[in-house]
Design an enzyme around this catalytic site. Structure first.
Site, mmCIF file in Angstrom:
data_model
loop_
_atom_site.group_PDB
_atom_site.id
_atom_site.type_symbol
_atom_site.label_atom_id
_atom_site.label_comp_id
_atom_site.label_asym_id
_atom_site.label_seq_id
_atom_site.Cartn_x
_atom_site.Cartn_y
_atom_site.Cartn_z
ATOM 1 N N ASP A 39 0.806 -1.208 -0.095
ATOM 2 C CA ASP A 39 -0.289 -0.145 0.166
ATOM 3 C C ASP A 39 0.697 0.951 0.009
ATOM 4 O O ASP A 39 1.818 1.417 0.672
ATOM 5 C CB ASP A 39 -0.959 0.053 1.165
ATOM 6 C CG ASP A 39 -1.988 0.869 1.024
ATOM 7 O OD1 ASP A 39 -3.407 0.363 1.033
ATOM 8 O OD2 ASP A 39 -1.679 2.331 0.925
ATOM 9 N N ILE A 40 0.467 2.253 -0.818
ATOM 10 C CA ILE A 40 1.286 3.603 -1.020
ATOM 11 C C ILE A 40 1.244 4.316 0.321
ATOM 12 O O ILE A 40 2.259 5.037 0.733
ATOM 13 C CB ILE A 40 0.872 4.280 -2.078
ATOM 14 C CG1 ILE A 40 1.869 5.244 -2.410
ATOM 15 C CG2 ILE A 40 -0.572 5.187 -1.675
ATOM 16 C CD1 ILE A 40 1.355 5.852 -3.926
ATOM 17 N N ASN A 97 -13.072 -3.332 2.120
ATOM 18 C CA ASN A 97 -14.033 -2.304 1.983
ATOM 19 C C ASN A 97 -15.033 -2.476 0.744
ATOM 20 O O ASN A 97 -14.594 -2.792 -0.328
ATOM 21 C CB ASN A 97 -13.453 -0.879 2.057
ATOM 22 C CG ASN A 97 -12.813 -0.507 3.475
ATOM 23 O OD1 ASN A 97 -13.497 -0.666 4.512
ATOM 24 N ND2 ASN A 97 -11.775 0.134 3.328
ATOM 25 N N GLU A 105 -12.335 3.341 -1.379
ATOM 26 C CA GLU A 105 -11.832 4.523 -2.343
ATOM 27 C C GLU A 105 -11.568 4.113 -3.765
ATOM 28 O O GLU A 105 -11.803 5.030 -4.756
ATOM 29 C CB GLU A 105 -10.888 5.121 -1.707
ATOM 30 C CG GLU A 105 -11.179 5.922 -0.348
ATOM 31 C CD GLU A 105 -9.981 6.729 0.220
ATOM 32 O OE1 GLU A 105 -8.774 6.441 -0.234
ATOM 33 O OE2 GLU A 105 -10.198 7.489 1.253
ATOM 34 N N VAL A 106 -11.022 3.159 -3.722
ATOM 35 C CA VAL A 106 -10.586 2.534 -5.070
ATOM 36 C C VAL A 106 -11.682 1.437 -5.535
ATOM 37 O O VAL A 106 -11.829 0.474 -4.908
ATOM 38 C CB VAL A 106 -9.097 1.717 -5.058
ATOM 39 C CG1 VAL A 106 -8.792 1.548 -6.585
ATOM 40 C CG2 VAL A 106 -8.236 2.931 -4.544
ATOM 41 N N HIS A 110 -10.175 -5.214 -3.664
ATOM 42 C CA HIS A 110 -8.931 -5.342 -3.182
ATOM 43 C C HIS A 110 -9.226 -5.914 -1.621
ATOM 44 O O HIS A 110 -9.898 -5.504 -1.096
ATOM 45 C CB HIS A 110 -8.163 -4.161 -3.184
ATOM 46 C CG HIS A 110 -8.649 -3.114 -2.541
ATOM 47 N ND1 HIS A 110 -9.507 -2.298 -3.527
ATOM 48 C CD2 HIS A 110 -8.367 -2.386 -1.537
ATOM 49 C CE1 HIS A 110 -10.079 -1.178 -2.820
ATOM 50 N NE2 HIS A 110 -9.279 -1.088 -1.421
ATOM 51 N N HIS A 112 -7.046 -5.931 1.928
ATOM 52 C CA HIS A 112 -5.908 -5.398 2.624
ATOM 53 C C HIS A 112 -5.509 -6.282 3.618
ATOM 54 O O HIS A 112 -5.969 -7.319 4.488
ATOM 55 C CB HIS A 112 -6.126 -4.195 3.719
ATOM 56 C CG HIS A 112 -6.782 -2.860 2.834
ATOM 57 N ND1 HIS A 112 -6.052 -1.836 2.790
ATOM 58 C CD2 HIS A 112 -8.106 -2.894 2.311
ATOM 59 C CE1 HIS A 112 -6.914 -0.825 2.009
ATOM 60 N NE2 HIS A 112 -7.989 -1.435 1.746
HETATM 61 P P1 5GP Z 1 -9.755 1.539 0.092
HETATM 62 O O1 5GP Z 1 -9.962 2.543 1.086
HETATM 63 O O2 5GP Z 1 -10.580 1.360 -1.212
HETATM 64 O O3 5GP Z 1 -10.279 -0.018 0.869
HETATM 65 O O4 5GP Z 1 -8.272 1.297 0.139
HETATM 66 C C1 5GP Z 1 -7.462 1.821 -1.040
HETATM 67 C C2 5GP Z 1 -6.122 1.703 -0.462
HETATM 68 O O5 5GP Z 1 -5.214 1.986 -1.883
HETATM 69 C C3 5GP Z 1 -5.691 2.834 0.353
HETATM 70 O O6 5GP Z 1 -5.180 2.216 1.682
HETATM 71 C C4 5GP Z 1 -4.427 3.506 -0.218
HETATM 72 O O7 5GP Z 1 -3.459 3.854 0.300
HETATM 73 C C5 5GP Z 1 -4.252 2.817 -1.244
HETATM 74 N N1 5GP Z 1 -3.696 3.336 -2.654
HETATM 75 C C6 5GP Z 1 -4.216 4.282 -3.384
HETATM 76 N N2 5GP Z 1 -3.677 4.687 -4.429
HETATM 77 C C7 5GP Z 1 -2.706 3.743 -4.501
HETATM 78 C C8 5GP Z 1 -1.470 3.608 -5.273
HETATM 79 O O8 5GP Z 1 -1.287 4.533 -6.367
HETATM 80 N N3 5GP Z 1 -0.503 2.908 -5.081
HETATM 81 C C9 5GP Z 1 -0.603 1.789 -4.088
HETATM 82 N N4 5GP Z 1 0.239 1.161 -3.856
HETATM 83 N N5 5GP Z 1 -1.689 2.065 -3.231
HETATM 84 C C10 5GP Z 1 -2.690 2.831 -3.349
#
Ligand code: 5GP
Length: 125
Positions: A39-40, A97, A105-106, A110, A112
């Site tokens: 994760d970034i 999520n 968010e994405v 996915h 985690h």
């Molecule tokens: P969500 O909130 O959708 O469950 O988690 C999205 C995750 O993607 C977040 O933890 C965020 O830090 C990670 N993320 C967003 N953009 C990028 C990216 O460009 N590269 C990587 N490696 N992680 C990302």
């Protein structure tokens, strides 16, 4: 911004771009069904994301539409990544999520993997 997990798949989302090799990532594992990368913005010493290769918006979408092979391949990959990163014996947490209330968010499914320290209570109240 949190996304609507019922929306159609958006080919421009950041993880679709990572899968196409348009954006760099720190890959920890890849096979026919899954890609795993750091994760970034890590929220634990180990914070790895595992994504299926197919176009699925969320767990809801994946669990409804993915083939048996995709589901089995993805689940095996998540377990393998946790195992290979030393997370099993001390323990780890999986999180997926789905939709606005979760804060997803994405809009590419996915999981985690959090590990590397005691992770505290399941949810902040
Ligand atoms: P969500 O909130 O959708 O469950 O988690 C999205 C995750 O993607 C977040 O933890 C965020 O830090 C990670 N993320 C967003 N953009 C990028 C990216 O460009 N590269 C990587 N490696 N992680 C990302």
């Amino acid at each position: 911004m949190a996304i609507d997990a019922t929306q159609p798949y958006d080919e421009t989302n950041i993880f679709a771009r990572i899968l196409r090799g348009e954006i760099p990532n720190k890959t920890v594992y890849e096979d026919e069904y899954a890609l795993a990368f750091h994760d970034i913005a890590p929220q634990a010493p180990t914070h790895i994301l595992v994504i299926p290769k197919g176009p699925y918006v969320s767990w809801d979408d994946f669990s409804a539409r993915a083939s048996e092979a995709e589901i089995a391949g993805f689940v095996r990959a998540v377990g393998k990544v946790a195992r290979e990163n030393g997370a099993v014996e001390p323990g780890y947490r999986l999180l997926a999520n789905v939709g606005p209330h979760s804060g997803q968010e994405v809009p590419h499914f996915h999981v985690h993997i959090f590990a590397g320290k005691p992770l505290g209570p399941m949810l902040v109240r």
